[in-house]
Design a protein around this motif. Structure first.
Motif, mmCIF file in Angstrom:
data_model
loop_
_atom_site.group_PDB
_atom_site.id
_atom_site.type_symbol
_atom_site.label_atom_id
_atom_site.label_comp_id
_atom_site.label_asym_id
_atom_site.label_seq_id
_atom_site.Cartn_x
_atom_site.Cartn_y
_atom_site.Cartn_z
ATOM 1 N N LYS A 176 38.112 40.196 43.201
ATOM 2 C CA LYS A 176 39.531 39.522 42.682
ATOM 3 C C LYS A 176 40.546 40.043 43.446
ATOM 4 O O LYS A 176 41.511 39.416 43.620
ATOM 5 C CB LYS A 176 39.640 39.634 40.898
ATOM 6 C CG LYS A 176 38.682 38.916 40.190
ATOM 7 C CD LYS A 176 39.244 39.438 38.787
ATOM 8 C CE LYS A 176 40.375 38.905 38.379
ATOM 9 N NZ LYS A 176 40.665 39.317 36.854
ATOM 10 N N GLU A 177 40.493 41.300 43.861
ATOM 11 C CA GLU A 177 41.788 41.865 44.501
ATOM 12 C C GLU A 177 41.901 41.504 46.048
ATOM 13 O O GLU A 177 42.818 41.203 46.384
ATOM 14 C CB GLU A 177 41.431 43.300 44.654
ATOM 15 C CG GLU A 177 41.526 44.315 43.365
ATOM 16 C CD GLU A 177 40.378 43.914 42.169
ATOM 17 O OE1 GLU A 177 40.481 44.213 41.191
ATOM 18 O OE2 GLU A 177 39.211 43.618 42.995
ATOM 19 N N ALA A 178 40.430 41.222 46.577
ATOM 20 C CA ALA A 178 40.628 40.453 47.758
ATOM 21 C C ALA A 178 41.019 38.989 47.961
ATOM 22 O O ALA A 178 41.823 38.558 48.855
ATOM 23 C CB ALA A 178 39.336 40.672 48.261
ATOM 24 N N ILE A 179 40.640 38.436 46.924
ATOM 25 C CA ILE A 179 41.058 37.251 46.909
ATOM 26 C C ILE A 179 42.647 36.851 46.566
ATOM 27 O O ILE A 179 43.175 36.259 47.259
ATOM 28 C CB ILE A 179 40.369 36.256 45.379
ATOM 29 C CG1 ILE A 179 38.781 36.254 45.822
ATOM 30 C CG2 ILE A 179 40.942 34.945 45.124
ATOM 31 C CD1 ILE A 179 38.030 35.921 44.697
ATOM 32 N N ALA A 180 43.180 37.738 45.707
ATOM 33 C CA ALA A 180 44.520 37.854 45.360
ATOM 34 C C ALA A 180 45.233 38.157 46.671
ATOM 35 O O ALA A 180 46.264 37.594 47.097
ATOM 36 C CB ALA A 180 44.912 38.989 44.343
#
Length: 292
Positions: A176-180
């Motif tokens: 999720k962090e990479a996507i954000a």
């Protein structure tokens, strides 16, 4: 891949994509029919929220298909809709044989919304796979667990996908962090890989198309981060698609209208605490203002 520049999605953007005008003498058929396939015993309201939102967006006719166990209640809760009960899997999802009951609608509906509130991801996937070829001439929106079919092979029909960061993480294998941090790149790559219009929802929403176009919307509000809000957004997209907008334009209209509806409620009630069920009532006035 070379990333496109994401254009800002604003009210002015929608002026280039006016809503289809059926004319003053048109009947409900002229505004299109939408089929919403949604709901489960634990999330019955998702079908209601998505279906009503589709009507609020201006669709002329609504059919809701849902697990048979919740169909009687939905028929009473949404008297404007035809309700079709579908057979369920042991896990409470939709059994593939239920597509037989929906096949006769393929020539009549203009848009299909599949997924809000569905359960039993593994058990429901055969249903979604069998459904897509039946409605290949329609705009199909896949939401929630229905999006899982995207990982199998590229779509060959006009498909909208509406993941938030958590769902995109499930589909892509990224964190999720990479996507954000790389929302534009993730959405654009997914749109090309899956041959779908991807609406990556978040504080900044990205709309990416398989043709390489991208839009960003920065005017969301904290109050929209509430239970059922995504179901309303999916229903709005289905309603606009039923009226005749192609996937990219239906997504853009829905994202802006959804946000403006939330802003209206935020001004009257406060920035947080309004309910997803209240968004639909704001939609006709927002459309009228945006359409001027």
């Amino acid at each position: 891949m070379v990333l496109p520049r994401a254009a800002a999605l604003t009210e002015a953007s929608l002026a280039h994509w006016p809503l289809p005008d059926p004319g003053p003498n048109a009947d409900k058929e002229a505004r299109g029919q939408v089929l919403v396939i949604a709901g489960s015993t634990e999330l019955r309201g998702a079908a209601l929220l998505a279906g009503i939102a589709a009507l609020r967006a201006g669709a002329g006719k609504l059919t809701i298909a849902c697990p048979a166990s919740i169909a009687p209640g939905l028929a009473l809760a949404v008297p404007e809709s035809r309700v079709i009960p579908l057979p369920e899997t042991r896990g409470g999802g939709l059994a593939a044989r239920g597509c037989e009951a929906l096949a006769p609608l393929a020539e009549r509906v203009a848009a299909v919304v599949v997924g809000p509130g569905l359960r039993d991801e593994r058990g429901s996937m055969p249903f979604v796979r069998r459904l897509l070829p039946l409605f290949r001439e329609c705009t199909v929106l896949l939401d929630s667990i229905a999006m899982s079919v995207a990982t199998e092979r590229p779509f060959d029909t006009p498909v909208l996908l509406t993941p938030h960061a958590g769902e995109m993480a499930h589909l892509s294998g990224l964190s999720k962090e990479a996507i954000a941090q790389e929302a534009l790149a993730v959405a654009c790559e997914a749109a090309v890989r899956w041959n779908a219009c991807v609406v990556l929802k978040g504080a900044r929403t990205i709309i990416a198309t398989p043709q390489g176009r991208a839009w960003r919307f920065d005017d969301g509000s904290l109050g929209l981060a509430t239970s059922g809000s995504g179901d309303v957004l999916a229903g709005l997209m289905g309603g606009f698609a039923a009226r005749g907008l192609p996937p990219e334009q239906a997504a853009a209209w829905a994202v802006v209208v959804h946000a403006k509806a939330g802003n209206n409620l935020g001004r009257r009630l406060g920035p947080v605490g309004y309910l997803a069920r209240e968004l639909g009532g704001e939609v006709p006035a927002v459309m009228r203002k945006l359409g001027r």
